[in-house]
Motif scaffolding. Structure first.
Motif, PDB file in Angstrom:
ATOM      1  N   ALA A 148     -26.227  -7.694  -9.287  1.00 43.10           N
ATOM      2  CA  ALA A 148     -25.871  -9.080  -8.943  1.00 43.10           C
ATOM      3  C   ALA A 148     -27.135  -9.921  -8.814  1.00 43.10           C
ATOM      4  CB  ALA A 148     -25.051  -9.089  -7.655  1.00 43.10           C
ATOM      5  N   GLN A 149     -28.085  -9.363  -8.189  1.00 45.59           N
ATOM      6  CA  GLN A 149     -29.345 -10.077  -7.989  1.00 45.59           C
ATOM      7  C   GLN A 149     -29.987 -10.407  -9.315  1.00 45.59           C
ATOM      8  OE1 GLN A 149     -32.106  -7.961  -5.488  1.00 45.59           O
ATOM      9  NE2 GLN A 149     -31.774  -9.418  -3.825  1.00 45.59           N
ATOM     10  N   GLN A 150     -30.004  -9.388 -10.136  1.00 47.68           N
ATOM     11  CA  GLN A 150     -30.556  -9.622 -11.478  1.00 47.68           C
ATOM     12  C   GLN A 150     -29.810 -10.718 -12.185  1.00 47.68           C
ATOM     13  OE1 GLN A 150     -30.806  -6.206 -14.126  1.00 47.68           O
ATOM     14  NE2 GLN A 150     -32.922  -5.895 -13.515  1.00 47.68           N
ATOM     15  N   ALA A 151     -28.580 -10.603 -12.188  1.00 48.89           N
ATOM     16  CA  ALA A 151     -27.757 -11.636 -12.842  1.00 48.89           C
ATOM     17  C   ALA A 151     -28.071 -12.976 -12.229  1.00 48.89           C
ATOM     18  CB  ALA A 151     -26.268 -11.295 -12.683  1.00 48.89           C
ATOM     19  N   GLY A 152     -28.188 -13.021 -11.008  1.00 55.81           N
ATOM     20  CA  GLY A 152     -28.479 -14.264 -10.310  1.00 55.81           C
ATOM     21  C   GLY A 152     -29.847 -14.769 -10.716  1.00 55.81           C
ATOM     22  N   SER A 153     -30.795 -13.925 -10.680  1.00 60.79           N
ATOM     23  CA  SER A 153     -32.158 -14.334 -11.024  1.00 60.79           C
ATOM     24  C   SER A 153     -32.198 -14.788 -12.484  1.00 60.79           C
ATOM     25  CB  SER A 153     -33.132 -13.211 -10.769  1.00 60.79           C
ATOM     26  OG  SER A 153     -33.031 -12.215 -11.760  1.00 60.79           O
ATOM     27  N   LYS A 181     -33.373 -18.287 -13.816  1.00 53.44           N
ATOM     28  CA  LYS A 181     -34.344 -18.476 -14.886  1.00 53.44           C
ATOM     29  C   LYS A 181     -33.812 -19.354 -15.969  1.00 53.44           C
ATOM     30  CE  LYS A 181     -37.733 -15.908 -17.334  1.00 53.44           C
ATOM     31  NZ  LYS A 181     -37.923 -14.982 -18.377  1.00 53.44           N
ATOM     32  N   LYS A 182     -32.625 -19.144 -16.347  1.00 55.97           N
ATOM     33  CA  LYS A 182     -32.024 -19.987 -17.363  1.00 55.97           C
ATOM     34  C   LYS A 182     -31.996 -21.404 -16.920  1.00 55.97           C
ATOM     35  CE  LYS A 182     -28.974 -17.028 -19.980  1.00 55.97           C
ATOM     36  NZ  LYS A 182     -27.683 -16.428 -20.064  1.00 55.97           N
ATOM     37  N   ASP A 183     -31.626 -21.509 -15.752  1.00 57.26           N
ATOM     38  CA  ASP A 183     -31.609 -22.858 -15.189  1.00 57.26           C
ATOM     39  C   ASP A 183     -32.976 -23.458 -15.203  1.00 57.26           C
ATOM     40  OD1 ASP A 183     -29.051 -22.319 -12.636  1.00 57.26           O
ATOM     41  OD2 ASP A 183     -28.860 -22.903 -14.768  1.00 57.26           O
ATOM     42  N   LYS A 184     -33.886 -22.589 -14.824  1.00 55.53           N
ATOM     43  CA  LYS A 184     -35.275 -23.048 -14.814  1.00 55.53           C
ATOM     44  C   LYS A 184     -35.725 -23.434 -16.191  1.00 55.53           C
ATOM     45  CE  LYS A 184     -37.824 -21.272 -10.973  1.00 55.53           C
ATOM     46  NZ  LYS A 184     -38.595 -20.192 -10.384  1.00 55.53           N
ATOM     47  N   ASP A 185     -35.411 -22.603 -17.099  1.00 60.49           N
ATOM     48  CA  ASP A 185     -35.775 -22.866 -18.489  1.00 60.49           C
ATOM     49  C   ASP A 185     -35.129 -24.123 -18.970  1.00 60.49           C
ATOM     50  OD1 ASP A 185     -36.023 -19.422 -19.654  1.00 60.49           O
ATOM     51  OD2 ASP A 185     -37.517 -20.778 -18.743  1.00 60.49           O
ATOM     52  N   LYS A 186     -33.964 -24.331 -18.571  1.00 60.78           N
ATOM     53  CA  LYS A 186     -33.323 -25.591 -18.963  1.00 60.78           C
ATOM     54  C   LYS A 186     -34.039 -26.783 -18.461  1.00 60.78           C
ATOM     55  CE  LYS A 186     -28.517 -24.482 -19.613  1.00 60.78           C
ATOM     56  NZ  LYS A 186     -27.233 -24.399 -19.109  1.00 60.78           N
TER      57      LYS A 186
END
Lengths: 431, 337
Positions: A409-414, A418-423
């Motif tokens: 879950a944590q990984q998925a969250g992170s 990151k995706k969000d960050k990348d966006k």
């Protein structure tokens, strides 16, 4: 080994005549010397009421003061008091025992008065019998306590014998040599004395009382014994006090009206008594006691114990057979008792054994039970342990799974972040 | 003192230890007449005396007995038919006699043992004699044990056994030792050296010493036995007899000869007359005085009080054989108590 011996014995004894002096006529001397060195025993029993003069007479007879306190009249019963003395005259030693009946005639009820006397006499016979029957015995230096002469003191009433006297003498006549004497004879007048004596003698005869007969079989003493017998019962006076008579001191009793001399034959029969009792018949009295009275006692005692000389058919019973029979009987009883005891013992042992076995079984059971319980408990504990372990492992698994999930879950969250960050980033970088 | 027990059944009194009375009695009682009384009684009843003679044939037993009792007690050797065979076994011949002297009557029984020591094989030849002696004890015991007993039990017990030693001059023979060893325990043995006229004075003394020594070494107690000496007087008297006089070296004879005007018993030889009653010739007189005049009563008493009692005690203790009176009665007593 069976040894056959040819024995010849002549039945008729041969009479031999001696052709010279051999010397065995010293035999009586040899015998007498032996007895003298050993000493002689003589035991006199004095039966009579308290105060009748027994002690005084003994003192007078033996010329000495045997210290004895006069008895009281309030004894509860008759008892016998025996005292022994050692007298010596020239080379003869005499062990004299005088037995007194204390309290005789004093009680209100005199039914049993004779009993202690008879008992005493029997006890002395019994002691001798016991010694004679011993395996290891010493008869030759046995101190003979059997009564050799019984002086029966008759009260000087002047009438007749008392019933107590008759009863007592009748009980004693088969056990002891009775010599009846009239005591305190100085209270009876001469003419009355003669009547009194005849009355007493006829009463004794008519009641069948066997008094001691002075022996008349031996010529030297036959005469004196015969003359003396006529004067029975001897009327005696005793005294240890001396009175001067003429120019001599002699034993006497002093009264205001005169002096009664003890050793004067006109006054009393004391001298006759002394002659008969001591100087002529002492040895015969001892012999009669042993060969007649003691033998009778012994015979009765042995018969009482069940021994017989002849069986019911009057055939001479071998004494050995009787003893063998009695012995077997006794042994049989002994064996039976032994058997009984043994059986009882065996039974007890069995019982105890059974008890112990029971106890043992119980213990075993308990032990088994305990063991089982223990096993069960152990199993339970093990099961529980397994359960717990399973739970633990399950828990661990769950935990692991949960952690994995969490990490996923944590990984998925992170990643999302990151995706969000990348966006967000590309927005920034255009220029 | 006897006990005054205040209960209806009183304990019979017991005579206590005698109190000594000063013998300075004020006048004569007459106690010492008991000696005369006793003497008269015993003279009236008479005495029994049983003497046994043991020894090989030809040692002069019968002659000696005749000399001792001064009469023809044994029909003896001079009438002995020499063709009579010597018995094949030991026989016991008891002949009873009645003799009287000085008012004293004696029933004398002389027990002869022909055949003793005469066979070639003499093993156990003392056994018949021991058996006879024990039989007499047995007879007496049976009488004593009866319920109704006789007033005077007839006494056939052997009071004295004269053992005749052969005067070899050397020492005792094995047979002598064996016999005396066995029998000294049951009867009074008086060893006697027979036919002492075959020895000179020195030979006699030496022989006697040797015999005494041998008897001592072999533990043979002959009469008078040391252990039965009653007091110092007896001991000194008997010691003298034991150590000096015994065994008596005797010569017997019943023939009389005239010597110095007197008729005396003796043996006539070519070289002189041996006087039997002369102490310088032989010890016959010592033997006679010892056995008859001083120790006759003692011989009987030792037989009765010691040998007989020993036999009786042993008999009553033995379990096997005829049952004992005493163990029986004692057991009964104990079970009755």
């Amino acid at each position: 080994t069976n040894i056959s011996v040819w024995v010849f014995q002549n039945d008729e004894l041969r009479n031999l005549s001696l052709s010279g002096h051999v010397g065995f006529d010293s035999l009586p001397d040899q015998l007498v010397n032996k007895s003298t060195s050993q000493g002689f025993c003589f035991n006199i029993l004095c039966v009579g009421e308290t105060g009748i003069g027994k002690s005084t007479l003994m003192d007078t007879l033996f010329n000495t003061k045997f210290e004895s306190d006069p008895a009281t009249h309030n004894e509860p019963g008759v008892r016998l008091k025996a005292r022994s003395y050692e007298l010596q005259e020239s080379n003869v030693r005499l062990k004299l025992t005088i037995v007194d009946t204390v309290g005789f005639g004093d009680q209100i009820n005199k039914d049993d008065s004779y009993k202690p006397i008879v008992e005493y006499i029997d006890t002395q016979f019994e002691a001798y019998l016991q010694e004679e029957l011993k395996i290891k015995r010493s008869l030759f230096n046995y101190h003979d306590t059997r009564i050799h002469a019984c002086l029966y003191f008759i009260a000087p009433t002047g009438h007749s014998l008392k019933s107590l006297d008759l009863v007592t003498m009748k009980k004693l006549d088969s056990k002891v040599n009775i010599i009846p004497i009239i005591a305190k004879a100085d209270t009876i007048a001469k003419n009355e004395l003669h009547k009194f004596k005849s009355k007493i003698m006829s009463e004794l005869v008519s009641n069948g009382v066997q008094i001691y007969q002075f022996p008349t079989d031996e010529e030297t003493v036959a005469e004196i014994n015969a003359t003396m017998s006529v004067h029975l019962p001897f009327a005696v006076v005793g005294s240890t006090e001396e009175v001067k008579i003429g120019n001599k001191m002699s034993k006497a009793r002093q009264y205001p009206w005169g002096v009664v001399q003890v050793e004067n034959e006109n006054h009393c029969d004391f001298v006759k008594l002394r002659e008969m009792l001591i100087r002529v018949n002492m040895e015969d009295l001892r012999e009669q006691t042993h060969t007649r009275h003691y033998e009778l006692y012994r015979r009765c005692k042995l018969e009482e114990m069940g021994f017989k000389d002849t069986d019911p058919d009057s055939k001479p019973f071998s004494l050995q057979e009787t003893y063998e029979a009695k012995r077997n009987e006794f042994l049989g009883e002994l064996q039976k008792k032994e058997e009984e005891m043994r059986q009882m013992f065996v039974m007890r042992v069995k019982e105890k054994e059974a008890e112990l076995k029971e106890a043992e079984k119980d213990l075993h059971e308990k032990f088994d039970h305990l063991k089982r319980t223990h096993q069960e408990e152990k199993k339970k504990v093990e099961d529980k342990k397994k359960e717990l372990e399973e739970e633990l492992s399950n828990f661990q698994k769950k935990k692991a799974a949960a952690q994995l999930l969490q990490s996923q879950a944590q990984q998925a969250g992170s990643q999302q972040t990151k995706k969000d960050k990348d966006k967000k980033k590309p927005f920034l970088c255009s220029s | 003192m006897s006990e005054l027990v205040p209960e209806p059944r009183q304990k019979p009194a017991v005579p206590m230890k005698p109190v000594g009375i000063n013998s300075n009695l004020l006048g004569y009682i007459g106690i010492d007449t008991i000696i005369e009384q006793m003497r008269k009684k015993t003279m009236k009843t008479g005495f029994d005396f049983n003497v046994m003679v043991v020894g090989q044939s030809g040692l002069g037993k019968s002659t000696l007995v005749n000399t001792l009792f001064k009469s023809q007690v044994s029909r003896k050797s001079s009438g002995w038919n020499r063709e009579e065979k010597i018995p094949k076994t030991v026989e016991i011949k008891a002949i009873g006699h009645v003799i009287e002297e000085g008012g004293v009557k004696m029933k004398l029984t002389v027990i002869d043992t022909p055949g003793f020591g005469d066979q070639i094989n003499n093993e156990n030849c003392w056994e018949p004699i021991e058996k006879y002696i024990n039989e007499q004890y047995e007879k007496f015991l049976k009488e004593e044990v009866n319920i109704a007993r006789k007033k005077r039990i007839p006494d056939t017990r052997v009071h004295c056994c004269l053992y005749f030693i052969s005067p070899t001059g050397h020492s005792l023979r094995p047979l002598d030792l064996e016999f005396m060893k066995h029998l000294s325990k049951v009867v009074n043995i008086i060893p006697v050296i027979a036919k002492a006229d075959t020895m000179t004075l020195e030979e006699k003394t030496e022989f006697k010493q040797r015999v005494r020594k041998e008897l001592e070494v072999n533990g043979i107690e002959f009469y008078p036995q040391k252990e039965f000496d009653e007091d110092l007087e007896d001991k000194t008297e008997n010691d003298k007899i034991r150590q000096e006089s015994m065994p008596f070296a005797v010569v017997g004879s019943d023939k009389e000869y005239q010597v110095n005007g007197k008729r005396i018993l003796g043996r006539k030889t070519p070289w002189g007359v041996i006087e039997v009653e002369n102490l310088s010739h032989c010890e016959f007189a010592l033997l006679r005085d010892f056995v008859i005049r001083t120790h006759l009563q003692d011989l009987k008493e030792v037989t009765h009080n010691i040998h007989y009692e020993t036999y009786r005690a042993k008999r009553l203790n033995d379990n096997g054989g005829l049952p004992p009176v005493t163990a029986e009665t004692e057991e009964n007593h104990e079970s009755n108590l």
